[in-house]
Structures are given as C-alpha cells and as structure tokens.
Design an enzyme around this catalytic site. Structure first.
Site, PDB file in Angstrom:
ATOM      1  N   SER A   1       3.205  -1.649  10.596  1.00  0.00           N
ATOM      2  CA  SER A   1       4.792  -1.532  10.741  1.00  0.00           C
ATOM      3  C   SER A   1       5.250  -3.084  10.424  1.00  0.00           C
ATOM      4  CB  SER A   1       4.903  -0.964  12.376  1.00  0.00           C
ATOM      5  OG  SER A   1       4.742   0.052  12.576  1.00  0.00           O
TER       6      SER A   1
ATOM      7  N   GLU B   1      -5.413  -4.609  10.879  1.00  0.00           N
ATOM      8  CA  GLU B   1      -4.461  -3.447  11.001  1.00  0.00           C
ATOM      9  C   GLU B   1      -4.801  -2.627  12.175  1.00  0.00           C
ATOM     10  OE1 GLU B   1      -2.635  -2.419   7.138  1.00  0.00           O
ATOM     11  OE2 GLU B   1      -4.249  -1.426   7.253  1.00  0.00           O
TER      12      GLU B   1
ATOM     13  N   LYS C   1       0.088   4.001  -0.148  1.00  0.00           N
ATOM     14  CA  LYS C   1      -0.741   5.194   0.230  1.00  0.00           C
ATOM     15  C   LYS C   1      -0.341   6.597  -0.887  1.00  0.00           C
ATOM     16  CE  LYS C   1       0.337   3.859   4.927  1.00  0.00           C
ATOM     17  NZ  LYS C   1      -0.007   3.962   6.312  1.00  0.00           N
TER      18      LYS C   1
ATOM     19  N   ASN D   1       0.808  -1.129  -0.056  1.00  0.00           N
ATOM     20  CA  ASN D   1       0.063   0.013   0.099  1.00  0.00           C
ATOM     21  C   ASN D   1       0.866   1.219   0.077  1.00  0.00           C
ATOM     22  OD1 ASN D   1      -1.768   1.918   0.486  1.00  0.00           O
ATOM     23  ND2 ASN D   1      -2.273   1.511   2.604  1.00  0.00           N
TER      24      ASN D   1
ATOM     25  N   HIS E   1      -9.464   1.400   5.137  1.00  0.00           N
ATOM     26  CA  HIS E   1      -8.215   1.582   5.798  1.00  0.00           C
ATOM     27  C   HIS E   1      -8.455   2.756   6.898  1.00  0.00           C
ATOM     28  CE1 HIS E   1      -4.257   2.711   6.465  1.00  0.00           C
ATOM     29  NE2 HIS E   1      -3.825   1.841   5.887  1.00  0.00           N
TER      30      HIS E   1
ATOM     31  N   GLY F   1       2.268   2.741  10.751  1.00  0.00           N
ATOM     32  CA  GLY F   1       3.237   3.742  10.618  1.00  0.00           C
ATOM     33  C   GLY F   1       3.802   4.236  11.736  1.00  0.00           C
TER      34      GLY F   1
ATOM     35  N   GLU G   1      -6.704   5.098   7.766  1.00  0.00           N
ATOM     36  CA  GLU G   1      -6.553   6.337   7.244  1.00  0.00           C
ATOM     37  C   GLU G   1      -8.086   7.189   6.806  1.00  0.00           C
ATOM     38  OE1 GLU G   1      -3.060   5.969   5.223  1.00  0.00           O
ATOM     39  OE2 GLU G   1      -2.018   5.481   7.339  1.00  0.00           O
TER      40      GLU G   1
HETATM   41  C1  PEP Z   1      -0.843   0.495   5.984  1.00  0.00           C
HETATM   42  O1  PEP Z   1      -0.867   1.418   5.438  1.00  0.00           O
HETATM   43  O2  PEP Z   1      -1.876  -0.110   5.793  1.00  0.00           O
HETATM   44  C2  PEP Z   1       0.062   0.026   6.923  1.00  0.00           C
HETATM   45  C3  PEP Z   1      -0.015  -1.252   7.502  1.00  0.00           C
HETATM   46  O3  PEP Z   1       1.355   0.881   7.031  1.00  0.00           O
HETATM   47  P1  PEP Z   1       2.738   0.676   7.708  1.00  0.00           P
HETATM   48  O4  PEP Z   1       3.143  -0.776   7.234  1.00  0.00           O
HETATM   49  O5  PEP Z   1       3.397   1.911   7.308  1.00  0.00           O
HETATM   50  O6  PEP Z   1       2.484   0.541   9.059  1.00  0.00           O
END
Ligand code: PEP
Length: 253
Positions: free
Chosen positions: A213, A168, A16, A14, A96, A174, A98
C-alpha cells in the site's frame, strides 16, 4: 581506504496481472527521462515485456514477476531464467505472497528460484513478509527470519551477488493498511542484520525495499527510515503519475 558509496534507492513497479499495451505506451511516454538519485524498475506481465523494454527509456530496467528454476525442459507454461536473461530481463520478482498463498510456493521453491536467477545474471527481488495472524500472535519476526534464512542458506556462497529483498507484510498488500514506518524499519533492520551475520556480503550494498500500500501520501515517511531503500509498488504503479511521484519522493525531490 576506499569506501563504496551506497546504492541509489530503488523503486519497482509490480503491475501484477494488470496493464495493457496502452499502459506500456503511457509508461514509455511519461517515464522517459532518467531520474537522477533513484533507480526505477518495472515488472509488467511477461507478455508485455518486449513492448515495454523496446519503448521505455534505457535508464529504466524491465523485468518479470516470476520464473522457474530449471533452465529448460518439459515444464509447460514456465519461463527459464536463462531465456529471460537472453531477452534482456534484468530482474525477477520471486516469492511474492500472492504466489506463495495462491500458487503454493514454499521457501524451498523461492530459494531455488533465487539461486537460478543469480546463476543466470537475473537479479532476484525476494519478497518476504508475514500474515496478519502471524503478526498478531507475535510471530512476524520468526516467519520473516525463516524466509530470509532459506535464501541466505541457498545463495550465500554465490559471489559476487546481486540480490534485492522486499519486506511486504501480507496484511498491507493491496489493502490500504500501510505498515507504521517504525515497524517496517524494525523488520528491515532485522533482515539487514541477518545478512550481516550469516553471509560475507556487504549488507549495506543490498537494497531492502518496503512493499504494501505504498502511495504518494505515505512514501516520504517510509523512505526516511534508515533501512528502507525504496519500494515495491503494486496498485499505485498502475497510475503512471502516482508512480512517477513515488520515484521522485524516493529520490528526495
Ligand atoms: C505488491 O504487489 O507487491 C504490492 C505491494 O501491492 P500494493 O502496492 O498494491 O499493496
């Protein structure tokens, strides 16, 4: 009796709102061999969709990070599932955190998107997960259950169904604070039992990814858990060599 083999682990990048034509090119050069034992999907910002899908190995699926639930109409700035399917987007990330926290998406919105995806032949990757305060107050399982239930209620009559879930935890996205593998396994197990109990779907065939992460250093311990079927990778997917290594780890190489 015929037993269906389990699907490959799945690793999804992803990007983003990151990336560039240069990153598309780097992905196309470095990820050009198909990786046996793992499925690899990439979600760049939609504007780069064609550039990437035209140049990357056909073994790698390219998708999008969001879409709308209507198939056409006066919805300025939105993309319809049918349009994405027509252009070859095989999957869409939906719900997601976000999008839920910054763009006001509710469980109902995510369920409508999920349903529209399935109707158009675009595989939804449905993201669910709790905030840190929800975890600290002992509400993580209730929050995730509500998010998953609204999807199952909206989509369980659809058959055959291709759907992916991604657990998640918001506090892990992040931040570098990855979930303990056993805690993630516990939630994955819970999501799989919900699928088993409330649908006719073959729960073992539905992939439940972990996201938050994920890095080269922690991927092996996570994917070793029985109910973690791969990863949704944000930050580490912007570094092609790291992403490639995470895919290899998921493949057991
Ligand atoms: C994500 O954007 O779904 C995500 C898990 O980001 P990160 O791996 O940066 O934590």
């Amino acid at each position: 009796m015929l037993t269906q083999s389990l699907p490959n682990p799945l690793v999804v990048a992803n990007w983003k709102m990151h990336g560039s034509l240069e990153l598309c090119q780097e992905y196309s050069i470095k990820l050009n061999a198909s990786s046996p034992g793992v499925d690899v999907w990439v979600a760049p910002p939609s504007i780069y969709f064609h550039r990437l899908s035209d140049s990357i190995s056909p073994a790698i699926q390219v998708g999008v990070q969001n879409l709308y639930w209507e198939q056409s109409g006066a919805f300025t700035g939105e993309l319809a599932p049918s349009m994405l399917a027509e252009l070859g987007a095989s999957f869409a990330i939906i719900g997601h955190s976000e999008r839920r926290t910054m763009f006001g998406e509710t469980d109902q919105h995510v369920a409508r998107k999920c349903s529209a995806c399935i109707d158009s032949g675009v595989i939804p990757i449905v993201c669910v997960g709790e905030s840190i305060s929800q975890r600290e107050t002992g509400n993580a399982r209730r929050v995730v259950s509500e998010q998953v239930s609204s999807i199952l209620r909206a989509c369980d009559s659809k058959s055959p169904v291709q759907i992916v879930f991604a657990y998640e935890p918001i506090w892990a996205i992040g931040t570098g604070a990855v979930a303990e593998p056993s805690d993630a396994e516990d939630m994955h197990c819970h999501v799989r039992s919900m699928i088993l109990e409330s649908t006719e779907w073959d729960a073992k065939q539905i992939r439940i990814l972990y996201g938050g992460s994920v890095k080269v250093e922690n991927a092996a311990a996570l994917v070793a858990q029985q109910n973690i079927d791969g990863f949704l990778v944000g930050g580490a997917s912007l570094e092609v060599d790291s992403f490639k290594r995470i895919c290899q780890i998921a493949a057991g190489v």
